[in-house]
Design a protein around this motif. Structure first.
Motif, PDB file in Angstrom:
ATOM      1  N   PRO A  92       0.797  -1.230   0.000  1.00  0.00           N
ATOM      2  CA  PRO A  92       0.000   0.000   0.000  1.00  0.00           C
ATOM      3  C   PRO A  92       0.823   1.270   0.000  1.00  0.00           C
ATOM      4  O   PRO A  92       0.318   2.338  -0.310  1.00  0.00           O
ATOM      5  N   MET A  93       2.118   1.192   0.356  1.00  0.00           N
ATOM      6  CA  MET A  93       2.939   2.390   0.387  1.00  0.00           C
ATOM      7  C   MET A  93       3.750   2.549  -0.894  1.00  0.00           C
ATOM      8  O   MET A  93       4.647   3.368  -0.972  1.00  0.00           O
ATOM      9  N   THR A  94       3.441   1.730  -1.947  1.00  0.00           N
ATOM     10  CA  THR A  94       4.185   1.832  -3.191  1.00  0.00           C
ATOM     11  C   THR A  94       3.706   3.048  -3.963  1.00  0.00           C
ATOM     12  O   THR A  94       2.915   2.963  -4.886  1.00  0.00           O
ATOM     13  N   THR A  95       4.154   4.206  -3.567  1.00  0.00           N
ATOM     14  CA  THR A  95       3.780   5.451  -4.213  1.00  0.00           C
ATOM     15  C   THR A  95       4.740   6.528  -3.759  1.00  0.00           C
ATOM     16  O   THR A  95       5.290   6.457  -2.671  1.00  0.00           O
ATOM     17  N   ASP A  96       4.967   7.505  -4.624  1.00  0.00           N
ATOM     18  CA  ASP A  96       5.819   8.627  -4.256  1.00  0.00           C
ATOM     19  C   ASP A  96       5.015   9.781  -3.667  1.00  0.00           C
ATOM     20  O   ASP A  96       5.581  10.729  -3.169  1.00  0.00           O
ATOM     21  N   VAL A  97       3.691   9.712  -3.791  1.00  0.00           N
ATOM     22  CA  VAL A  97       2.837  10.799  -3.350  1.00  0.00           C
ATOM     23  C   VAL A  97       1.890  10.271  -2.285  1.00  0.00           C
ATOM     24  O   VAL A  97       1.242   9.245  -2.469  1.00  0.00           O
ATOM     25  N   ALA A  98       1.811  10.958  -1.154  1.00  0.00           N
ATOM     26  CA  ALA A  98       0.929  10.525  -0.072  1.00  0.00           C
ATOM     27  C   ALA A  98      -0.523  10.748  -0.460  1.00  0.00           C
ATOM     28  O   ALA A  98      -0.885  11.760  -1.055  1.00  0.00           O
ATOM     29  N   THR A  99      -1.365   9.776  -0.152  1.00  0.00           N
ATOM     30  CA  THR A  99      -2.805   9.904  -0.337  1.00  0.00           C
ATOM     31  C   THR A  99      -3.488   9.366   0.912  1.00  0.00           C
ATOM     32  O   THR A  99      -2.929   8.548   1.642  1.00  0.00           O
ATOM     33  N   ALA A 100      -4.717   9.810   1.139  1.00  0.00           N
ATOM     34  CA  ALA A 100      -5.469   9.321   2.287  1.00  0.00           C
ATOM     35  C   ALA A 100      -5.702   7.826   2.179  1.00  0.00           C
ATOM     36  O   ALA A 100      -5.628   7.096   3.167  1.00  0.00           O
ATOM     37  N   ALA A 101      -5.993   7.330   0.974  1.00  0.00           N
ATOM     38  CA  ALA A 101      -6.255   5.908   0.793  1.00  0.00           C
ATOM     39  C   ALA A 101      -5.026   5.071   1.106  1.00  0.00           C
ATOM     40  O   ALA A 101      -5.111   4.030   1.758  1.00  0.00           O
ATOM     41  N   ALA A 102      -3.846   5.503   0.650  1.00  0.00           N
ATOM     42  CA  ALA A 102      -2.620   4.749   0.916  1.00  0.00           C
ATOM     43  C   ALA A 102      -2.296   4.757   2.403  1.00  0.00           C
ATOM     44  O   ALA A 102      -1.844   3.749   2.955  1.00  0.00           O
ATOM     45  N   GLY A 155      -4.473   4.941   4.812  1.00  0.00           N
ATOM     46  CA  GLY A 155      -5.416   4.025   5.432  1.00  0.00           C
ATOM     47  C   GLY A 155      -5.037   2.573   5.209  1.00  0.00           C
ATOM     48  O   GLY A 155      -5.151   1.743   6.108  1.00  0.00           O
ATOM     49  N   ALA A 156      -4.560   2.248   4.005  1.00  0.00           N
ATOM     50  CA  ALA A 156      -4.134   0.880   3.719  1.00  0.00           C
ATOM     51  C   ALA A 156      -2.929   0.502   4.569  1.00  0.00           C
ATOM     52  O   ALA A 156      -2.823  -0.631   5.053  1.00  0.00           O
ATOM     53  N   SER A 157      -2.021   1.446   4.773  1.00  0.00           N
ATOM     54  CA  SER A 157      -0.862   1.181   5.613  1.00  0.00           C
ATOM     55  C   SER A 157      -1.281   0.942   7.054  1.00  0.00           C
ATOM     56  O   SER A 157      -0.738   0.070   7.741  1.00  0.00           O
ATOM     57  N   ALA A 158      -2.260   1.703   7.537  1.00  0.00           N
ATOM     58  CA  ALA A 158      -2.752   1.510   8.901  1.00  0.00           C
ATOM     59  C   ALA A 158      -3.394   0.139   9.059  1.00  0.00           C
ATOM     60  O   ALA A 158      -3.228  -0.531  10.080  1.00  0.00           O
ATOM     61  N   THR A 159      -4.118  -0.305   8.033  1.00  0.00           N
ATOM     62  CA  THR A 159      -4.729  -1.629   8.082  1.00  0.00           C
ATOM     63  C   THR A 159      -3.666  -2.711   8.142  1.00  0.00           C
ATOM     64  O   THR A 159      -3.762  -3.665   8.923  1.00  0.00           O
ATOM     65  N   GLU A 160      -2.633  -2.577   7.324  1.00  0.00           N
ATOM     66  CA  GLU A 160      -1.562  -3.571   7.322  1.00  0.00           C
ATOM     67  C   GLU A 160      -0.855  -3.617   8.673  1.00  0.00           C
ATOM     68  O   GLU A 160      -0.525  -4.682   9.192  1.00  0.00           O
ATOM     69  N   ARG A 161      -0.622  -2.446   9.280  1.00  0.00           N
ATOM     70  CA  ARG A 161       0.039  -2.422  10.583  1.00  0.00           C
ATOM     71  C   ARG A 161      -0.834  -3.076  11.655  1.00  0.00           C
ATOM     72  O   ARG A 161      -0.339  -3.723  12.568  1.00  0.00           O
ATOM     73  N   PHE A 162      -2.157  -2.895  11.559  1.00  0.00           N
ATOM     74  CA  PHE A 162      -3.063  -3.536  12.508  1.00  0.00           C
ATOM     75  C   PHE A 162      -2.893  -5.053  12.456  1.00  0.00           C
ATOM     76  O   PHE A 162      -2.809  -5.725  13.483  1.00  0.00           O
ATOM     77  N   HIS A 163      -2.828  -5.607  11.243  1.00  0.00           N
ATOM     78  CA  HIS A 163      -2.646  -7.053  11.102  1.00  0.00           C
ATOM     79  C   HIS A 163      -1.293  -7.490  11.655  1.00  0.00           C
ATOM     80  O   HIS A 163      -1.163  -8.577  12.211  1.00  0.00           O
TER      81      HIS A 163
END
Length: 309
Positions: free
Chosen positions: A54-64, A66-74
């Motif tokens: 989910p962090m494969t991007t050079d530009v921060a987005t709200a969706a990315a 959120g996806a990173s937060a979900t992965e960290r929860f797991h």
């Protein structure tokens, strides 16, 4: 097609294009309608995270984020282990209560098959989008927090949120939180006193602070932001006081490009969160207090914590 996407146009000479050193897309052309309107525009170092992460991007987005937060929860939590010994009677009771509430809603509102099928499609979409953590955090967790802190005599809790990270650098009782050189935003000084519920000041209480930057993004969950940016721990002095220098965070939207966003749009709700600081206060012999504090250019607060039974 009738306008330039870049504030500085590409320079083309002898068949070669020369990109400007800093590429800044115009605000009205930024990718992702429905994301936070204050998305970062500064060029960030290229991410080396594997493709598909989910962090494969050079530009921060709200969706990315959120996806990173979900992965960290797991990764960080073992939710099933905490309830491994729950008796079947408790599971049966909770499941039946939830289903009975749904049954009653269907009967009271005379839900049609078209509406029921739309619900099924939406629930499938929430799963495919990986947004169950987002849905539960936004619309349910605050009630769980109310129930679990109802016994407290001190500050009532607020949900911790998905962006908490333990172990931030410590700065004493008065200090400036870690931030980038020239960090954008309005300077903010936050002062307060930590006491027990009987008014006794609590020296050496731990005040953990974290918040979004002026673009609405959190370090460790958005790319290109230093690890501990706008994250710090502070210890109260002998009088229970603290003074924290930081910047005022921006209001931001929860991700609106997935199924949760479709619910928000269909219901006529809004996705905005006000500018706020997250704070977790703890002291020996007392319960921790998790709070979200709305900000102003200078703000003061008194935090009280309940002694543990």
């Amino acid at each position: 097609m009738s306008d330039d996407l870049l504030t500085e146009p590409l320079r083309i000479e002898n068949g070669e294009s020369h990109a400007p050193a800093r590429r800044r897309p115009r605000r009205r052309h930024r990718r992702g309608e429905g994301f936070a309107t204050t998305a970062p525009t500064t060029e960030r170092p290229r991410d080396t995270t594997p493709r598909g992460h989910p962090m494969t991007t050079d530009v921060a987005t709200a969706a990315a984020s959120g996806a990173s937060a979900t992965e960290r929860f797991h990764t960080d939590k073992s939710p099933y282990a905490a309830v491994a010994g729950t008796p079947p009677e408790r599971v049966d009771r909770l499941a039946r209560r939830v289903l009975e509430a749904v049954y009653q809603t269907v009967r009271d509102e005379k839900v049609t098959y078209d509406e029921f099928n739309a619900l099924k499609a939406w629930m499938i979409g929430v799963g495919e989008d990986g947004e169950w953590p987002l849905f539960l955090d936004v619309w349910l967790e605050h009630v769980v927090e109310d129930v679990n802190t109802a016994h407290r005599e001190g500050n009532k809790g607020s949900i911790e949120g998905p962006y908490y990270v333990p172990g931030a650098p410590e700065h004493g009782s008065t200090g400036t939180i870690d931030m980038r050189e020239g960090e954008a935003g309005t300077p903010l000084v936050w002062t307060g006193t930590v006491t027990s519920t009987d008014g006794t000041v609590l020296a050496d209480a731990l005040v953990e602070l974290w918040h979004a930057d002026a673009d609405g993004f959190y370090s460790q969950f958005a790319p290109g932001i230093p690890e501990w940016n706008l994250r710090g721990n502070f210890r109260t002095d002998a009088a229970g006081r603290f003074e924290i220098h930081t910047i005022q965070p921006a209001p931001y939207q929860i991700p609106t490009d997935g199924s949760c966003g479709r619910l928000i749009a269909a219901a006529g709700w809004h996705a905005w969160r006000p500018a706020h600081l997250h704070v977790k206060v703890s002291a020996p012999g007392h319960e921790s207090a998790d709070r979200a504090v709305c900000t102003s250019p200078a703000t003061s607060t008194t935090t009280t914590t309940s002694p543990r039974p």
